[in-house]
Design a protein around this motif. Structure first.
Motif, mmCIF file in Angstrom:
data_model
loop_
_atom_site.group_PDB
_atom_site.id
_atom_site.type_symbol
_atom_site.label_atom_id
_atom_site.label_comp_id
_atom_site.label_asym_id
_atom_site.label_seq_id
_atom_site.Cartn_x
_atom_site.Cartn_y
_atom_site.Cartn_z
ATOM 1 N N CYS A 176 32.473 -18.644 -47.476
ATOM 2 C CA CYS A 176 33.490 -18.400 -48.507
ATOM 3 C C CYS A 176 33.005 -17.396 -49.554
ATOM 4 O O CYS A 176 31.843 -17.421 -49.962
ATOM 5 N N LEU A 177 33.915 -16.522 -49.983
ATOM 6 C CA LEU A 177 33.589 -15.552 -51.031
ATOM 7 C C LEU A 177 34.317 -15.863 -52.332
ATOM 8 O O LEU A 177 34.537 -14.977 -53.159
ATOM 9 N N CYS B 144 37.981 -14.195 -51.558
ATOM 10 C CA CYS B 144 37.875 -14.621 -50.163
ATOM 11 C C CYS B 144 39.211 -14.432 -49.435
ATOM 12 O O CYS B 144 40.196 -15.126 -49.699
ATOM 13 N N CYS C 170 40.330 -17.625 -47.432
ATOM 14 C CA CYS C 170 40.976 -18.662 -48.246
ATOM 15 C C CYS C 170 42.379 -18.235 -48.672
ATOM 16 O O CYS C 170 43.317 -19.033 -48.643
ATOM 17 N N HIS D 115 34.012 -21.846 -43.087
ATOM 18 C CA HIS D 115 33.840 -20.396 -43.106
ATOM 19 C C HIS D 115 32.884 -20.045 -44.243
ATOM 20 O O HIS D 115 32.651 -20.859 -45.143
HETATM 21 ZN ZN LIG Z 1 36.898 -18.843 -48.620
#
Ligand SMILES: [Zn+2]
Ligand SMILES: [Zn+2]
Ligand SMILES: [Zn+2]
Length: 305
Positions: free
Chosen positions: A68-69, A73, A76, A66
């Motif tokens: 990711c942030l 996120c 996550c 994915h």
């Molecule tokens: Zn993530």
């Protein structure tokens, strides 16, 4: 956070037969912590609903990648909670990481901020929208065809609305749109139950969703005409958000009595093609925040695979 799941007894009336502890979900059950002042019940409710959707839980687990942030996120953080649901020995788990990620993500909109109550159905919907962005950031929300996007593959209802004038025959251009949660007013629903006693829930839902929504005839013949909304696909999971007209009005019992254990979408679909009825899966009763003097509660139907 308070929520109950229902399961079907053949011929049973839902109002009498529901019991907590459904047989539909195979997931282990744990609680989520909501300390005084946290006001995380709306989030916990949304997470519990997602966790107990076997289709969602399995699909999320299988997703390899994915966008990711990092610390904020949502993808996550949700996966982290699911992992703890699976492996932790604690009976109640914190949802703080997801709460923080949600607050950070929606900081500009001033939604889902730390310590503040918010709406469970809208939280659920926003988590799904974020998952779409984490998996298929380039795809338009209304036209996402990504095979790995759980949000749109499993939850999206593709609809169009159109008004057709019975008097002069003119019709408006069909307007296509996508919904992850189908909102309906509980007052309108209960009114339809009184007026159409023997109709199935799908038909009641269709009638309640469009009641009072009158438009001018597209060729301006002077008629006021009803809008028609048609469901074009067969989503695996259908989520219905109930909109309460005021915080005090509690039609919960009336609404529950109007539900059927199965949702046959033939009442809301144009085609009569064979379609497996969906089983009632979740009924989330987390308190919704008052939004334009409306609160929502959510309900879910699933094909149960
Ligand atoms: Zn993530
Ligand atoms: Zn998508
Ligand atoms: Zn007309």
């Amino acid at each position: 956070m308070a929520w109950a799941k229902f399961f079907r007894r053949p011929g049973g009336n839902l109002g009498r037969s529901y019991q907590p502890g459904s047989m539909l979900s195979l997931a282990p059950t744990k609680g989520l912590l909501n300390e005084p002042g946290q006001n995380s019940c709306f989030l916990n409710s949304a997470v519990q609903v997602l966790w107990h959707l076997d289709i969602f839980r399995r699909s999320l687990r299988q997703l390899p990648n994915h966008y990711c942030l990092g610390d904020s996120c949502i993808f996550c953080a949700l996966k982290g909670i699911f992992c703890q649901f699976q492996h932790s020995r604690e009976r109640a788990l914190p949802s703080d990481n997801l709460r923080n990620a949600l607050a950070e993500t929606f900081k500009d909109e001033q939604r889902f901020q730390l310590g503040f109550m918010d709406d469970a159905a809208e939280c659920f919907e926003n988590i799904l929208e974020r998952i779409h962005l984490h998996i298929a950031p380039d795809a338009e929300t209304d036209a996402c065809t990504s095979k790995s996007c759980i949000t749109h593959q499993k939850f999206a209802m593709a609809l169009y609305e159109q008004s057709v004038c019975r008097s002069c025959g003119a019709s408006s251009d069909p307007l296509p749109f996508t919904e992850l949660v189908h909102y309906v007013s509980t007052t309108a629903l209960c009114q339809q139950v009184l007026e159409r006693r023997d109709e199935r829930f799908g038909e009641l839902l269709q009638a309640a969703s469009t009641v009072g929504d009158l438009r001018n005839c597209p060729s301006k013949c002077g008629q006021r005409i009803k809008i028609r909304r048609v469901l074009m696909n067969s989503p695996e999971i259908v989520t219905i958000g109930f909109v309460w007209d005021s915080e005090q009005s509690d039609l919960t019992e009336d609404v529950i009595r109007s539900l059927g254990p199965h949702l046959n979408l033939s009442g809301v679909r144009l085609t009569s093609s064979k379609y497996t009825p969906l089983h009632l899966l979740n009924f989330s009763k987390a308190p919704g925040r008052v939004l334009k003097s409306q609160t929502t509660k959510a309900l879910q139907y699933s094909s149960g695979s």
